[in-house]
Motif scaffolding. Structure first.
Motif, short mmCIF file in Angstrom:
data_model
loop_
_atom_site.label_atom_id
_atom_site.label_comp_id
_atom_site.label_asym_id
_atom_site.label_seq_id
_atom_site.Cartn_x
_atom_site.Cartn_y
_atom_site.Cartn_z
N SER A 110 0.80 -1.23 0.00
CA SER A 110 0.00 0.00 0.00
C SER A 110 0.83 1.28 0.00
CB SER A 110 -0.93 0.02 1.22
OG SER A 110 -0.20 0.22 2.41
N GLY A 111 2.09 1.19 0.46
CA GLY A 111 2.92 2.38 0.58
C GLY A 111 2.61 3.21 1.81
N GLU A 112 1.68 2.75 2.64
CA GLU A 112 1.32 3.47 3.87
C GLU A 112 2.44 3.34 4.89
OE1 GLU A 112 -1.51 5.35 4.56
OE2 GLU A 112 -1.75 5.14 2.39
N PRO A 113 2.67 4.38 5.69
CA PRO A 113 3.71 4.32 6.72
C PRO A 113 3.38 3.29 7.78
CG PRO A 113 2.44 6.34 6.94
CD PRO A 113 1.97 5.66 5.69
N LEU A 114 4.42 2.64 8.32
CA LEU A 114 4.26 1.68 9.40
C LEU A 114 4.85 2.28 10.67
CD1 LEU A 114 5.38 -1.60 7.59
CD2 LEU A 114 3.04 -0.83 8.05
N GLU A 115 4.08 2.28 11.72
CA GLU A 115 4.58 2.80 12.99
C GLU A 115 4.59 1.73 14.07
OE1 GLU A 115 1.84 5.45 15.17
OE2 GLU A 115 0.62 5.36 13.36
N ASP A 116 4.03 0.56 13.81
CA ASP A 116 3.96 -0.51 14.80
C ASP A 116 5.04 -1.56 14.56
OD1 ASP A 116 1.79 0.70 16.03
OD2 ASP A 116 0.36 -0.33 14.73
N VAL A 117 6.24 -1.11 14.21
CA VAL A 117 7.38 -2.00 14.00
C VAL A 117 8.58 -1.44 14.77
CG1 VAL A 117 6.63 -2.70 11.69
CG2 VAL A 117 8.18 -0.78 11.92
N GLN A 118 9.60 -2.25 14.89
CA GLN A 118 10.86 -1.78 15.45
C GLN A 118 11.90 -1.83 14.34
OE1 GLN A 118 12.22 -3.92 18.86
NE2 GLN A 118 10.59 -3.16 20.16
N VAL A 119 12.72 -0.79 14.26
CA VAL A 119 13.86 -0.78 13.35
C VAL A 119 15.10 -0.99 14.22
CG1 VAL A 119 15.15 0.54 11.65
CG2 VAL A 119 12.67 0.82 11.81
N VAL A 120 15.92 -1.97 13.83
CA VAL A 120 17.08 -2.36 14.64
C VAL A 120 18.35 -2.22 13.80
CG1 VAL A 120 18.13 -4.24 15.96
CG2 VAL A 120 15.63 -4.04 15.86
N ILE A 121 19.40 -1.69 14.41
CA ILE A 121 20.72 -1.67 13.77
C ILE A 121 21.71 -2.37 14.69
CG2 ILE A 121 20.35 0.40 12.38
CD1 ILE A 121 22.04 1.92 14.47
N GLN A 122 22.66 -3.07 14.08
CA GLN A 122 23.70 -3.75 14.84
C GLN A 122 25.04 -3.53 14.15
OE1 GLN A 122 22.24 -7.78 14.76
NE2 GLN A 122 21.25 -7.53 16.74
N LEU A 123 26.03 -3.23 14.93
CA LEU A 123 27.41 -3.08 14.44
C LEU A 123 28.27 -3.99 15.29
CD1 LEU A 123 29.81 -1.69 12.95
CD2 LEU A 123 29.77 0.00 14.78
N SER A 124 28.90 -4.97 14.66
CA SER A 124 29.84 -5.83 15.37
C SER A 124 31.24 -5.38 15.02
CB SER A 124 29.65 -7.29 14.97
OG SER A 124 28.41 -7.75 15.42
N LEU A 125 32.05 -5.20 16.03
CA LEU A 125 33.42 -4.76 15.83
C LEU A 125 34.33 -5.98 15.84
CD1 LEU A 125 33.41 -1.69 18.22
CD2 LEU A 125 33.12 -1.70 15.74
N ALA A 126 34.79 -6.39 14.67
CA ALA A 126 35.72 -7.51 14.56
C ALA A 126 37.07 -7.09 15.13
CB ALA A 126 35.86 -7.94 13.11
N GLU A 127 37.90 -8.05 15.40
CA GLU A 127 39.23 -7.77 15.94
C GLU A 127 39.95 -6.74 15.07
OE1 GLU A 127 42.04 -7.79 18.67
OE2 GLU A 127 40.28 -9.08 18.81
N THR A 141 30.09 -1.04 9.30
CA THR A 141 29.06 -1.69 8.51
C THR A 141 27.98 -2.17 9.47
OG1 THR A 141 30.66 -2.42 6.86
CG2 THR A 141 28.55 -3.56 6.90
N TYR A 142 26.79 -1.67 9.27
CA TYR A 142 25.66 -1.97 10.15
C TYR A 142 24.72 -2.96 9.48
CZ TYR A 142 26.94 1.93 13.12
OH TYR A 142 27.60 2.76 13.98
N ARG A 143 24.22 -3.90 10.23
CA ARG A 143 23.12 -4.76 9.79
C ARG A 143 21.86 -4.10 10.31
NH1 ARG A 143 23.71 -10.55 8.64
NH2 ARG A 143 24.69 -9.40 6.96
N MET A 144 20.91 -3.91 9.41
CA MET A 144 19.69 -3.18 9.75
C MET A 144 18.49 -4.05 9.38
SD MET A 144 18.95 0.59 8.45
CE MET A 144 17.37 0.83 7.73
N PHE A 145 17.54 -4.16 10.30
CA PHE A 145 16.33 -4.94 10.00
C PHE A 145 15.16 -4.40 10.80
CE2 PHE A 145 18.76 -7.09 13.26
CZ PHE A 145 17.83 -7.44 14.23
N SER A 146 13.97 -4.83 10.43
CA SER A 146 12.76 -4.43 11.16
C SER A 146 11.98 -5.67 11.53
CB SER A 146 11.90 -3.49 10.30
OG SER A 146 11.47 -4.14 9.13
N ASN A 147 11.18 -5.52 12.56
CA ASN A 147 10.33 -6.63 12.98
C ASN A 147 9.04 -6.13 13.55
OD1 ASN A 147 11.13 -5.71 15.50
ND2 ASN A 147 12.46 -7.43 15.89
#
Length: 80
Positions: free
Chosen positions: A21-38, A74-80
């Motif tokens: 629909s293209g309608e905005p979603l407000e009932d989700v979470q947006v998550v970012i994760q950054l793992s720092l390798a050695e 480099t961030y991994r980004m996802f929503s749920n």
């Protein structure tokens, strides 16, 4: 949705919408994760003991979100 985002430092922003629909979603979470390798990350982050950075937020009523003051990486980004 899962995306990898390469960031030189600063902010990640965007808008979450329904794919059909293209309608905005407000009932989700947006998550970012950054793992720092050695050997990655700034000395400041390493010195503070960070092995990873994770943050989550809920978009506003228009589906907009902003993650600010992020270190480079480099961030991994996802929503749920």
């Amino acid at each position: 949705m899962v995306h990898d985002v390469v960031l030189g430092g600063g902010r990640i922003s965007g808008r979450v919408t329904d794919q059909k629909s293209g309608e905005p979603l407000e009932d989700v979470q947006v998550v970012i994760q950054l793992s720092l390798a050695e050997g990655e990350g700034s000395a400041e982050l390493r010195g503070a003991g960070f092995a990873s950075i994770s943050d989550r937020l809920v978009p506003d009523e228009d589906g907009n979100y902003v993650f600010a003051n992020l270190p480079a990486g480099t961030y991994r980004m996802f929503s749920n």
